[in-house]
Each structure stands twice: as structure tokens, then as C-alpha cells.
Scaffold this motif. Structure first.
Motif, PDB file in Angstrom:
ATOM      1  N   ALA A 146       0.816  -1.216   0.000  1.00 41.94           N
ATOM      2  CA  ALA A 146       0.000   0.000   0.000  1.00 41.94           C
ATOM      3  C   ALA A 146       0.846   1.261   0.000  1.00 41.94           C
ATOM      4  N   LEU A 147       2.081   1.204   0.503  1.00 41.22           N
ATOM      5  CA  LEU A 147       2.932   2.392   0.571  1.00 41.22           C
ATOM      6  C   LEU A 147       3.771   2.584  -0.689  1.00 41.22           C
ATOM      7  N   ARG A 148       3.591   1.693  -1.669  1.00 46.00           N
ATOM      8  CA  ARG A 148       4.287   1.829  -2.956  1.00 46.00           C
ATOM      9  C   ARG A 148       3.224   1.865  -4.059  1.00 46.00           C
ATOM     10  N   PRO A 149       2.733   3.049  -4.397  1.00 45.25           N
ATOM     11  CA  PRO A 149       1.598   3.170  -5.326  1.00 45.25           C
ATOM     12  C   PRO A 149       1.831   2.432  -6.640  1.00 45.25           C
ATOM     13  N   VAL A 150       0.810   1.688  -7.064  1.00 46.70           N
ATOM     14  CA  VAL A 150       0.864   0.969  -8.339  1.00 46.70           C
ATOM     15  C   VAL A 150      -0.249   1.440  -9.275  1.00 46.70           C
ATOM     16  N   SER A 151      -1.001   2.451  -8.856  1.00 45.75           N
ATOM     17  CA  SER A 151      -2.047   3.020  -9.699  1.00 45.75           C
ATOM     18  C   SER A 151      -1.813   4.517  -9.815  1.00 45.75           C
ATOM     19  N   ARG A 152      -2.476   5.112 -10.776  1.00 44.68           N
ATOM     20  CA  ARG A 152      -2.308   6.558 -10.992  1.00 44.68           C
ATOM     21  C   ARG A 152      -3.653   7.217 -11.225  1.00 44.68           C
ATOM     22  N   GLY A 153      -3.804   8.422 -10.690  1.00 45.43           N
ATOM     23  CA  GLY A 153      -4.926   9.275 -11.043  1.00 45.43           C
ATOM     24  C   GLY A 153      -6.287   8.844 -10.542  1.00 45.43           C
ATOM     25  N   VAL A 154      -6.355   7.852  -9.649  1.00 47.01           N
ATOM     26  CA  VAL A 154      -7.651   7.421  -9.125  1.00 47.01           C
ATOM     27  C   VAL A 154      -7.654   7.622  -7.613  1.00 47.01           C
ATOM     28  N   PRO A 155      -8.819   7.843  -7.021  1.00 50.55           N
ATOM     29  CA  PRO A 155      -8.878   7.963  -5.559  1.00 50.55           C
ATOM     30  C   PRO A 155      -8.516   6.651  -4.889  1.00 50.55           C
ATOM     31  N   VAL A 156      -8.045   6.768  -3.654  1.00 45.49           N
ATOM     32  CA  VAL A 156      -7.539   5.624  -2.915  1.00 45.49           C
ATOM     33  C   VAL A 156      -8.300   5.496  -1.600  1.00 45.49           C
ATOM     34  N   VAL A 157      -8.643   4.263  -1.228  1.00 41.36           N
ATOM     35  CA  VAL A 157      -9.232   3.972   0.078  1.00 41.36           C
ATOM     36  C   VAL A 157      -8.354   2.949   0.774  1.00 41.36           C
ATOM     37  N   ALA A 158      -8.158   3.140   2.090  1.00 47.52           N
ATOM     38  CA  ALA A 158      -7.300   2.242   2.855  1.00 47.52           C
ATOM     39  C   ALA A 158      -7.938   1.940   4.207  1.00 47.52           C
ATOM     40  N   ASP A 159      -7.686   0.740   4.692  1.00 49.83           N
ATOM     41  CA  ASP A 159      -8.191   0.301   6.000  1.00 49.83           C
ATOM     42  C   ASP A 159      -7.033  -0.378   6.725  1.00 49.83           C
ATOM     43  N   PRO A 160      -6.159   0.405   7.389  1.00 47.91           N
ATOM     44  CA  PRO A 160      -4.979  -0.189   8.025  1.00 47.91           C
ATOM     45  C   PRO A 160      -5.353  -1.175   9.129  1.00 47.91           C
ATOM     46  N   ALA A 161      -4.559  -2.221   9.257  1.00 48.80           N
ATOM     47  CA  ALA A 161      -4.757  -3.181  10.345  1.00 48.80           C
ATOM     48  C   ALA A 161      -4.442  -2.500  11.672  1.00 48.80           C
ATOM     49  N   ARG A 162      -5.245  -2.832  12.689  1.00 51.31           N
ATOM     50  CA  ARG A 162      -5.073  -2.170  13.988  1.00 51.31           C
ATOM     51  C   ARG A 162      -4.788  -3.185  15.087  1.00 51.31           C
ATOM     52  N   ARG A 163      -4.104  -4.273  14.722  1.00 49.28           N
ATOM     53  CA  ARG A 163      -3.696  -5.275  15.708  1.00 49.28           C
ATOM     54  C   ARG A 163      -2.215  -5.571  15.553  1.00 49.28           C
ATOM     55  N   ASP A 164      -1.543  -5.805  16.697  1.00 53.63           N
ATOM     56  CA  ASP A 164      -0.124  -6.115  16.638  1.00 53.63           C
ATOM     57  C   ASP A 164       0.085  -7.592  16.328  1.00 53.63           C
ATOM     58  N   ALA A 165       1.340  -8.026  16.413  1.00 54.11           N
ATOM     59  CA  ALA A 165       1.672  -9.407  16.016  1.00 54.11           C
ATOM     60  C   ALA A 165       1.005 -10.447  16.903  1.00 54.11           C
ATOM     61  N   THR A 166       0.620 -10.061  18.123  1.00 53.22           N
ATOM     62  CA  THR A 166      -0.032 -11.006  19.035  1.00 53.22           C
ATOM     63  C   THR A 166      -1.542 -11.008  18.879  1.00 53.22           C
ATOM     64  N   GLY A 167      -2.070 -10.135  18.002  1.00 55.00           N
ATOM     65  CA  GLY A 167      -3.506 -10.066  17.810  1.00 55.00           C
ATOM     66  C   GLY A 167      -4.189  -9.037  18.676  1.00 55.00           C
ATOM     67  N   ARG A 168      -3.435  -8.351  19.550  1.00 58.73           N
ATOM     68  CA  ARG A 168      -4.024  -7.341  20.419  1.00 58.73           C
ATOM     69  C   ARG A 168      -4.258  -6.048  19.653  1.00 58.73           C
ATOM     70  N   ARG A 169      -5.380  -5.380  19.972  1.00 58.30           N
ATOM     71  CA  ARG A 169      -5.717  -4.122  19.299  1.00 58.30           C
ATOM     72  C   ARG A 169      -4.736  -3.037  19.697  1.00 58.30           C
TER      73      ARG A 169
END
Length: 384
Positions: A146-169
Motif C-alpha cells: 500500500a505504501l508503494r503506489p501501483v495506480s495513478r490518477g484514481v482515488p484511494v481507500v485504505a483500512d490499516p490493520a489495527r492489531r499487533d503481532a499477538t492479535g491485540r488491538r
């Protein structure tokens, strides 16, 4: 954290043999009491993939209200993070008529709601394989960071993960995957929408032109950070209140916020959590002709409550102490008691056990602070 699916699991679940196993085992109880017999039967039907089959059956039973995939494939974490369908459709409406790139598409739930022609990407190969199955070829999905854009000229939507490696929020935006500031920098020249947990401190995202808090059926579900052309001119904060199967409404900081502070009137109103979290309590009060009990507390009061909400008809009010409240409950024969607290350090469950209400009537005790005075309001909840 749930079962850790592999690509071989996904391939099996998508195969004729996997589909047959899922169908044959669909009647399993899947309860704690039936666990041993469920596992034994699944081992006989799908010896190598019984755990993946059981997890899929379990997840499907809880997925209907969240995702539009009847025979979908999910991981537990992906399903937990997936946006409920009405909320996803509400967010997607802002992209009407535009092709969108979902850069964290996961299992495809949000991507399915976006306009036709939209594309998705993700780094997780297992979730991408599940997304391809779930979307049935209706959207293009590819593996990309997601941090290396592969598209151009279109709007972007993102839903970052909010849990660490142990599964905790996690609540620190820097710990999101990908981090909020990284997304803002990567798409600084594009219209960007980022879904966040509603508990995030939005001061950490000064690049957001509009912050929208969204609730569904009384529960605050998400915040969305809108930038550039996706933001509404003149609006920096918005609350959108959705109802399953019914009309929703929205309020913004572009509306007037003139409202008085008065003693309790006939009705008490507890605004929807999206309104409170968005900091729009005064705007909501002004819209409906209400007043605040205290300028720092989110409870409102007035002669007429807004339509279509659960409001509280005030029976009496006074200085709060546990002794005073106990006496009031006895005087009104209250046995079934709801306790709401805002502005006081009171645990409702602990207090209820100490009060031991034992009457025949039902009531709500609202405990709050008016100025420096701890105050109780005894009320009857009604649907307006």
C-alpha cells in the motif's frame, strides 16, 4: 487469533472436494460442548484440512451481517476488521461514478461495495486468494504494498490493520499497518479515504480535511479520514448515523451550534455516540431545540425530544449520593434499573449491586455532573 490459513487451505476450500466437505459438515453444532465430536467428524471427512473447514464453517455463521459473500472465505482477523455492509455502502457512496483503488483490500468486503471497475491490492497472499474467491471475478485484485503506489490518477481507500503481532488491538496510529502518516505521504497528490477506529486521537492526522464518525444501530463503527476532493467544502467534522433497513442522517460542524445551558427539563437526551465522538453535541442540540445540562457534558435536555430515538422522560432529579439514590428508588418502587453515567467516577455494575433495587417498576438512573454538583436524574426510557 483464529486458525492460520495457508494457500493450500484456500485452494482446497475452493475445490470441488472442499465445497463438498463444507456442505457435508454444515450441520455441525460447533459449540464448546460439541467440540470433540465436531473435530472427529471433520477429520473423517477432510483429514488434511479439517481445521480449515471447521474454522470456515464457524466464521460463515457470523459473517452474514458484515459481508455480502454467501459462501465466502475469511480469516478471523479479517472478518473482525471488515466493515459492516451498510457502513461500507455509505462510505462507497462518496465515490459514485469513479474507479477506486482499495490498497488494503484484504478479503474484499469493502472492495465489493465500491463502484464497478474498482481494483484492490494487498500484501497478504492468503487474503488475496480469499478475495478472488469472494469477489468471483467482479473486481481485479493484485499483490502490492500500500505504501508503494501501483495506480495513478484514481482515488484511494485504505483500512490499516489495527492489531499487533499477538492479535491485540493497537490505538497508536504509528503502529497501524500501514501507518497513517505513511499513507498520507504516499498519496499526498490523490483523493484519499482512510478508515480508522473511532477511538483514535484525530489530532495525529492533521492532513485529513474532514473526519467522519459513523454509527450503525447505535454503535459507533468507524471513523473515516477524507482528503482533498473527497472532503466536503466547509466541513471538518461529520457524524453519520445509520440504521439497518431504515433512513440515516448526518450532521456537520458547518451547522449552527448555538444552544443554552439549562436545568433539567421534561426530557433527557443522550446523543448518538457518533455525534459525541465527532464533537457535535452543541450542533445536534441547536438543530433540535435542546439545551445542555452542563457545557462539558454530552447530556441534553428539552421539552420535546428528537423523533426516532430512545429518550428519557425525567421523573425527578437532585443531588446525587448513593444514599439519596437508594431512597429515591425505594420511593418509586424501582426493581429493574438501568444506570447511565457521564462525568462521574461511578461504575454502574458495582453501584447496582450495592443498591439492590427490589421493586416492581423499571427506570433509568442517569448520574452526571452539573457544574460541580453530582446529580441524579430518575427517568423512564421511551422510544420517540
Amino acid at each position: 487469533m483464529g486458525y492460520a490459513f495457508g494457500l493450500d487451505d484456500v485452494a482446497y476450500l475452493r475445490s470441488d472436494a472442499g465445497c463438498a466437505a463444507l456442505a457435508e459438515l454444515a450441520d455441525l453444532p460447533l459449540t464448546p460442548a460439541s467440540r470433540l465430536s465436531d473435530v472427529a467428524r471433520a477429520r473423517r471427512v477432510a483429514p488434511r484440512h479439517f481445521a480449515a473447514v471447521l474454522e470456515t464453517l464457524l466464521l460463515r455463521r457470523g459473517a452474514a451481517a458484515k459481508v455480502p459473500f454467501r459462501d465466502g472465505l475469511f480469516t478471523d482477523a479479517a472478518l473482525q476488521q471488515a466493515t459492516p455492509r451498510p457502513v461500507a455502502e455509505h462510505r462507497a457512496a462518496r465515490f459514485a461514478g469513479r474507479v477506486v483503488h482499495d490498497v488494503t483490500c484484504s478479503i474484499g468486503a469493502d472492495l465489493a461495495a465500491l463502484p464497478e471497475g474498482s481494483v484492490g491490492s494487498d500484501l497478504d497472499p492468503v487474503r488475496l486468494a480469499m478475495a478472488r474467491h469472494n469477489l468471483g471475478g467482479s473486481r481485479t485484485v493484485l499483490r502490492a504494498d500500500a505504501l508503494r503506489p501501483v495506480s495513478r490518477g484514481v482515488p484511494v481507500v485504505a483500512d490499516p490493520a489495527r492489531r499487533d503481532a499477538t492479535g491485540r488491538r493497537t490505538w497508536r496510529p504509528a503502529d497501524f499497518a500501514p501507518p497513517l502518516d505513511g499513507l498520507a505521504a504516499a498519496y499526498a497528490d490523490r483523493d484519499l479515504a482512510v478508515k480508522c477506529a473511532p477511538g483514535v486521537d484525530f489530532a495525529v492526522a492533521p492532513w485529513a480535511d474532514e473526519v467522519e464518525l459513523v454509527s450503525l444501530d447505535g454503535q459507533v463503527r468507524e471513523a473515516c479520514l477524507w482528503t482533498r476532493g473527497l472532503a466536503t467544502p466547509g466541513v471538518t467534522r461529520r457524524a453519520s448515523v445509520l440504521r439497518t433497513g431504515g433512513p440515516g442522517w448526518t450532521i456537520t460542524d458547518a451547522e449552527p451550534d448555538d444552544c443554552p445551558v439549562t436545568p433539567p427539563a421534561e426530557w433527557l437526551v443522550d446523543p448518538d455516540g457518533a455525534v459525541v465522538r465527532a464533537g457535535l453535541v452543541r450542533h445536534y442540540a441547536a438543530r433540535h431545540g435542546l439545551a445542555q445540562l452542563d457545557e462539558r457534558i454530552a447530556y441534553l435536555t428539552g421539552p420535546v425530544p428528537p423523533p426516532g430515538i430512545r429518550a428519557f422522560r425525567v421523573v425527578e432529579h437532585g443531588h446525587y449520593s448513593e444514599k439519596a439514590l437508594r431512597s429515591v428508588l425505594r420511593a418509586h418502587d424501582v426493581g429493574r434499573l438501568e444506570i447511565l453515567v457521564r462525568g462521574l467516577d461511578v461504575d454502574p455494575n458495582t453501584l447496582r449491586r450495592r443498591l439492590k433495587p427490589a421493586g416492581a417498576a423499571e427506570a433509568t438512573a442517569v448520574l452526571t455532573r452539573i457544574g460541580r454538583t453530582p446529580t441524579y436524574l430518575l427517568a423512564r426510557a421511551e422510544r420517540t
